[in-house]
Design an enzyme around this catalytic site. Sequence first.
Site, PDB file in Angstrom:
ATOM      1  N   CYS B 476      53.834  33.563  44.979  1.00  0.00           N
ATOM      2  CA  CYS B 476      53.339  32.993  43.831  1.00  0.00           C
ATOM      3  C   CYS B 476      53.499  32.995  43.049  1.00  0.00           C
ATOM      4  CB  CYS B 476      51.599  34.663  44.012  1.00  0.00           C
ATOM      5  SG  CYS B 476      52.435  36.438  42.951  1.00  0.00           S
ATOM      6  N   ASP B 600      44.736  29.949  41.772  1.00  0.00           N
ATOM      7  CA  ASP B 600      45.195  31.513  42.444  1.00  0.00           C
ATOM      8  C   ASP B 600      46.102  30.809  43.464  1.00  0.00           C
ATOM      9  OD1 ASP B 600      45.738  33.471  42.913  1.00  0.00           O
ATOM     10  OD2 ASP B 600      43.837  34.563  42.943  1.00  0.00           O
ATOM     11  N   HIS B 602      47.339  32.458  45.554  1.00  0.00           N
ATOM     12  CA  HIS B 602      47.244  33.064  46.819  1.00  0.00           C
ATOM     13  C   HIS B 602      46.667  32.635  47.178  1.00  0.00           C
ATOM     14  CE1 HIS B 602      48.986  36.237  43.062  1.00  0.00           C
ATOM     15  NE2 HIS B 602      49.284  36.037  43.910  1.00  0.00           N
TER      16      HIS B 602
END
Lengths: 492, 643
Positions: B476, B600, B602
């Site tokens: 990440c 994000d 992820h």
Amino acid sequence: MGRTIILEENLIPSITKFLSPNAYVIGLILGQSTGQKDYVVHLARTPRPAKEDIEEEVIEANPFGDKEKKSYEKPITSIKDLEENWVADHAKHVTRMLPGGMWVLGIFTGGPSDPFDDSGDRSRVRSALLQIRDHFMKHSYLHGDGPSTEKIALHFNSVTKKFVGRTVDLSVPSASFRPAELKIHSFPTKWHHLECHMGFDQWFPLPQSSSVKPLKRLIMDILGNLSQDIESAQCLIEGEPRDKADLVEGIGEKEEDEETRGTSRRKKGSTSSPRSSPTKKNTLPLEVNLFLPCNKTESGGEVLMIDCCGEVRLVGVLACRVFLHQKATVEEAEKAVKADIIRSLYSRLEMHWDSLIEEEQGCPEDRLTLHEPPRKVFVSLPAWDGKVELLDYIFPGEDAAEFAVMHRSSEEDLLNRGKGNSPLDCSHNVLVNTVRGVLSSGEEQVGSDNRHMTRVANAESNFSLLLVVSVAIAFLAVAAVWISWGDSNKRQ
Amino acid sequence: MSPRIKLSKNILQRLRKLQDPSVGCLHGIIYKGEVFVLGFTVEHRFKESEKLRFSNGNNSSEITNVGAIGLTFPTEVDVVGVVRWYENDIEGGADDKMENLLQDISVTDNPLILKCRIGDPDSLKAECLISEVFTDTPFEIVTESELLESFILVRLKASLPLHSEFTPEHVRNSVENLRRKLSSGLSAFHFPKPSIFLTSSDFEKGVKGPGLTGEDMTVKELYNACFDDSPKKKKRASKDFDLLPVKLMLRPTRDRFSLEKNACAPVIQHQKGIIILNLRWIKYNHYCYNNNKILSIPRCVISPTGNFKCLQMNLPLDTLSLVHRDTKASHLYSILVESICNQLKFSKESILYQMDKSKSHGSMKCPSQPLPYHFFPSACGHFITLLYPSEIPDSELESERRALHRRLDLPEIVPLFRRNNRSIFQEDWPPNSPLINPHETLGPSGVQGGEMALVQGIYTYHHYMQDKMDDNGWGCAYRSLQTIISWFRFQGYTEKPIPTHQEIQKCLVDIGDKPHTFVGTKQWIGSTEVSFVLDSMLGVQSRIISVSSGEELETKGSELVHHFQMQGTPIMIGGGVLAHTILGVHFNSESGELKFLILDPHYTGGEDINIIQSKGWCGWKTMKFWDKTAYYNLCLPQRPYCI
């Protein structure tokens, strides 16, 4: 389902008139091929080379072939006498004279017995067809090989007075002759008529590395590039993009409806009764324009600096006219136009170089050489009442009068246009018909030496602007073929 | 009749920002009595000479340098007037400098004059020259969205082969010949779907296409015809003009009614083994066939020494035209021809400039292709097209860019016209590549009042599983770093490609931060590593903010607002086991309410904007998003000062 061969009644004499009780006539079937149909536009008897030519040729081809030599002196009494070479050579020369979209479709024979009954005869016909195809394969710019791999063999039995039509698929090694349906029409099919004027204005630097190549090779390289460009072009017919599957048939008419003005560009309703189809004089051919995409990326961002030792410029306008069968699609029309341009450019360049042999190197002092390949002239086919034209080439320096004479004498050779029933005048008219327009420059050229033709051209141009335009076209050409078909034969 | 003057909101702000007494040109579009003024160029600063001494050296050639990179506005945006900034009171009439500029205006008989007193926003007034008299004229202000509704951007792309003997004169002639050919009616324009052709004859007859009639067809209808079939793609952002792509075609065939008088059948002219010093078109007496024909062919003056060099390249064309939607489609023909001719002119100048430069260096270097780039700096508010020679790197074009910034009165501390600053058009962006600015189409943050500050400019969304790289569970921070580097790329700060995980690891090994065994592992990295890599790879410094718990972030509201306002770079935040990218904050200092715009990394799915937004992979998060027990480090990259 076998193929359908569509033959006009008035083409039949071109076979029958040459028949004699014991001899065979052999020739080429010229026309258009689409789907499962073949439209025959002309039957061209294959001339037998002049005697001395044959001798040389035979010696060249077969130095010990004394036996064969004798057979030429007799009439062809058997299909087995058929020389594939003649036919293949004839096919090459005739193809130069065909507009794009027309091809050598096969071979016809006329004589007392059926070639299809005899396995020797069959293989003879087949190997002649193969040889024709092989030749076209070698000269792809000629666009000689039609869309169908099935070729026609047509026989007229001089005893029973009946036709037998067969086709054979050359792409299948041992394919046999299949029966084909032969339709004999008593009235001429309607032909769509399209035209296009292809302009060239190209400058090609000659890299030093190319200096060893003869100019002919360089020009063929250039032709290769042009050919690719033209293949990639998009077409507009009468100014509009068309769907490839649309029929050409609809194109003239819609505009007619829209056009309320008196000057009708295309006659409508002509499809309903082919006999009363409009005369050429008030019908302009459909105009085709090509558009080349400007997205060359093959050399990408490469910038080259080339050491050059010369340059070649190709300039001029090539006139092109094609004829298409009644149900032709836009795609067929586009292909025909493109093939016509390349075929014609290739043919005239080939003929030009064939005629040059010695001059090609030129005098070393001559730094600037102007090559004038032969120009195209259009020749109406009498059987079609002038609605289908083939073409021919005249070399610079040949005037139309000369051409007329050659034309007449060579009729028997390559195309057998209306021999026997077309007296000199007639062929002369045909010629006039063909030469009246040329491009504006061509018009003058023909005119200066031939008052008769000038008069005709002028008269017609006064008569109707449309006519002049309809006729305006170009030319170049080929005298070599006419004058000495045998000669060129020799060289090949 | 005085024209109706419409000033874009953007130009209004820019006019008020300029600080030197100056005179400049106004660029805009005239359509049916309305003048849309979109931009200006400063042509003369009265205090120029003093100023220049402070900036670095060689300034005398600044203006000509801009010529070498071919500053152009979209076609149809023309010089419509002049603008004058006064140090003191606004004067009546026009001074010499203004008169000079006014004389060059050819697109209208009623040029516009804007006058403005420096430092006084309300002083702006408009005049119009009507019958030689300066007449006060009211003006309206148009918003960006009104402009987007009124105009369509037509983009033409093509590539034209150029062959020329390698001398300035021949290059000039060759390009001129090309221009002449393209403007002689042989050009056509093709809209591939649904195959509409625009040809020279359409000017009278209207545009043709399957199922289209249309003497009165407008550009708007043409656009709709081109995009009707395909479902309208969601526009990346509302700030984009509708884009109509078009291809150039060239007609080699001649119209039967317009065959040249002396057209002849094709002939070949062969010239060998000589050098041609001078290629001119002259009437050349040539015996063509039986007739004494005049044939126009090039006549060459020859010299007996050796051969010549030939330059061969493709000239790429990529032009923009900004066209009012109600313009007749047939009129587009001449607009597009003009756009090509204009760009060709600048291509020619670029090549000649390069040849001249290499000659003065005593070498005969090959000039490189002039490549067109389109820019839409938000500070500028309109498109600018420039031609950069492909072989000259951005680093050697700094003085040209500086001159350009000055001419457009843009800040000289941020890069705006480096190649990587170019505008990204949807059609150029390959499908399934990382999404550009996925946050732009989000709804409001939900915070009442306060200040919202977002990332400035363009970035791409990098997340798990992209580039066929399975980094689920450990990558990440690498992805967040990639997003930040993409921002520095799009903003022109770097030309370095976005690094892979391995390259990032190798970089950390090279600077001694990690042992060499680190490369190829699945080890996490944190904010400090991100800052090291930014420094080492891009030379970008970062500020690090540390908070001992997620809750403490609440105290950083104004600091983050300030960061996005001043720097505008994406922030990487790492804490606990997670790394995220912060794209903006919305902070109400009175209520204390604070929300974070989070990207994000992820996310493991495909590039689907709808999923990404609806599932919150890109969206506004409250304070609850942060782990109260985790320690967080924020990496705030700082923009370098450069141009």
